[in-house]
Design a protein around this motif. Structure first.
Motif, mmCIF file in Angstrom:
data_model
loop_
_atom_site.group_PDB
_atom_site.id
_atom_site.type_symbol
_atom_site.label_atom_id
_atom_site.label_comp_id
_atom_site.label_asym_id
_atom_site.label_seq_id
_atom_site.Cartn_x
_atom_site.Cartn_y
_atom_site.Cartn_z
ATOM 1 N N UNK A 228 6.320 53.141 18.320
ATOM 2 C CA UNK A 228 5.395 53.575 19.364
ATOM 3 C C UNK A 228 3.950 53.397 18.909
ATOM 4 N N UNK A 229 3.675 53.669 17.643
ATOM 5 C CA UNK A 229 2.318 53.461 17.120
ATOM 6 C C UNK A 229 1.903 52.004 17.278
ATOM 7 N N UNK A 230 2.803 51.081 16.982
ATOM 8 C CA UNK A 230 2.487 49.659 17.130
ATOM 9 C C UNK A 230 2.277 49.284 18.594
ATOM 10 N N UNK A 231 3.029 49.914 19.501
ATOM 11 C CA UNK A 231 2.812 49.660 20.930
ATOM 12 C C UNK A 231 1.421 50.112 21.352
ATOM 13 N N UNK A 232 0.975 51.254 20.842
ATOM 14 C CA UNK A 232 -0.377 51.723 21.146
ATOM 15 C C UNK A 232 -1.417 50.732 20.646
ATOM 16 N N UNK A 233 -1.252 50.269 19.415
ATOM 17 C CA UNK A 233 -2.204 49.316 18.844
ATOM 18 C C UNK A 233 -2.240 48.022 19.645
ATOM 19 N N UNK A 234 -1.080 47.587 20.133
ATOM 20 C CA UNK A 234 -1.010 46.336 20.893
ATOM 21 C C UNK A 234 -1.540 46.493 22.317
ATOM 22 N N UNK A 235 -1.500 47.711 22.855
ATOM 23 C CA UNK A 235 -1.868 47.921 24.258
ATOM 24 C C UNK A 235 -3.349 48.227 24.440
ATOM 25 N N UNK A 236 -3.941 48.939 23.488
ATOM 26 C CA UNK A 236 -5.336 49.333 23.637
ATOM 27 C C UNK A 236 -6.252 48.378 22.887
ATOM 28 N N UNK A 237 -7.553 48.513 23.128
ATOM 29 C CA UNK A 237 -8.532 47.619 22.537
ATOM 30 C C UNK A 237 -8.696 47.894 21.044
ATOM 31 N N UNK A 238 -9.174 46.878 20.338
ATOM 32 C CA UNK A 238 -9.427 47.041 18.914
ATOM 33 C C UNK A 238 -10.444 48.138 18.639
ATOM 34 N N UNK A 239 -11.372 48.343 19.569
ATOM 35 C CA UNK A 239 -12.431 49.329 19.354
ATOM 36 C C UNK A 239 -11.999 50.754 19.680
#
Length: 327
Positions: free
Chosen positions: A225-236
């Motif tokens: 789930x953490x990786x899904x968050x990183x992939x879904x939201x912006x780098x900033x």
């Protein structure tokens, strides 16, 4: 071109840098989050955390640049560490120190540079948080304060290397790390009139996954789930695991309902996860969101509390809907 002079007490400075054990280490989210945020906030193509070694400047974190290091003799950061305050070069072509520097005349074609000198815990200037543009520009007083704030946050992260500011399982910020970053980010937003929104996310039924599938599967679900968050939201965007099955995301400059698109992307990724028979732990989540209002939220905890209430209200409504006859 003028090569950067060697600072006084250079041997002590280099020892301080070496003792931190940062040189030639792998990228870390704890530093990448600051360069991503700087790149986003100042709308520049390049943002770096640079460490000035004896013969080179080496980039602990880099956004928008392929090189991992350059010679110290051509470095802008080598000049920046000579002072106490942020160094700004509005147009490198008009500065005798850099006019024929290969970093100016060749790739990456630096025109504008601003670097905040980063200190180690003992006060030695070891490098910079810097932003670079390929067009001349100036920073306003507010922008100078904002970049300096980010630089002090990098210093705090270095000072806290022995403390737990990152979640060991997912690599995201933990609650302590998030509070530190969010406090500075919100203060910046308040000064420059930038919007911010906090999402508070809780996994539904996670305890059942741990009880029925075991903690190893539970850990795999959390990391997934953490990786899904990183992939879904912006780098900033600042993403954190607050503890257990609770996560949060702080977005800045996203505009009205700017979080809806990444949430739709997150939904799609959760659906893909659940459709895969190999994933025994099924994912579902509830989310609450609150737009930052200086009149209502005087601290990070106040903002977290308001978003947490919104999240539990969503959980309550969904539970009521499922409990209705015929539902």
């Amino acid at each position: 071109m003028i090569a950067p002079p060697i600072p006084h007490r250079e041997s002590e400075r280099l020892k301080s840098l070496t003792d931190l054990n940062l040189l030639d280490t792998a990228p870390e989210e704890r530093f990448d989050r600051f360069t991503r945020l700087a790149k986003h906030l100042f709308r520049v193509p390049i943002a770096l955390v640079s460490l000035v070694d004896a013969q080179r400047q080496w980039f602990k974190s880099r956004q928008g640049l392929d090189a991992t290091e350059t010679s110290r003799t051509v470095s802008f950061c080598g000049h920046a560490i000579l002072g106490q305050d942020l160094m700004m070069v509005p147009d490198a072509r008009r500065d005798e120190r850099f006019v024929d520097n290969p970093l100016v005349t060749e790739d990456p074609s630096i025109r504008f540079y601003a670097g905040y000198p980063i200190s180690s815990p003992d006060g030695a200037k070891i490098g910079t948080l810097c932003i670079i543009d390929r067009e001349p520009r100036m920073l306003s007083d507010e922008e100078i304060r904002s970049l300096s704030d980010l630089g002090t946050m990098v210093e705090a992260e270095i000072a806290a290397l022995e403390l737990a500011t990152s979640d060991e399982l997912t690599g995201l910020s933990n609650r302590r790390g998030f509070r530190t970053i969010a406090a500075h980010t919100i203060a910046m937003c308040r000064r420059v009139g930038r919007d911010a929104t906090l999402l508070y996310i809780d996994l539904d039924g996670f305890k059942q996954i741990n009880d029925e599938q075991g903690h190893a599967e539970g850990d795999r679900v959390l990391d997934g789930f953490a990786n899904m968050l990183l992939d879904s939201f912006r780098d900033s965007d600042v993403i954190a695991r607050l503890g257990g099955d609770e996560f949060c995301v702080l977005l800045t400059g996203a505009g009205e309902d700017g979080f809806m698109k990444p949430l739709h992307e997150l939904d799609a990724r959760v659906g893909t996860w659940n459709a895969d028979a190999a994933n025994r732990g099924r994912l579902a989540y509830s989310v609450g969101f609150v737009r930052y209002d200086p009149a209502l939220h005087d601290s990070v905890d106040a903002l977290l509390g308001a978003a947490d209430e919104m999240m539990y209200e969503q959980k309550r409504r969904r539970h009521e809907e499922r409990s209705r006859p015929g539902a």
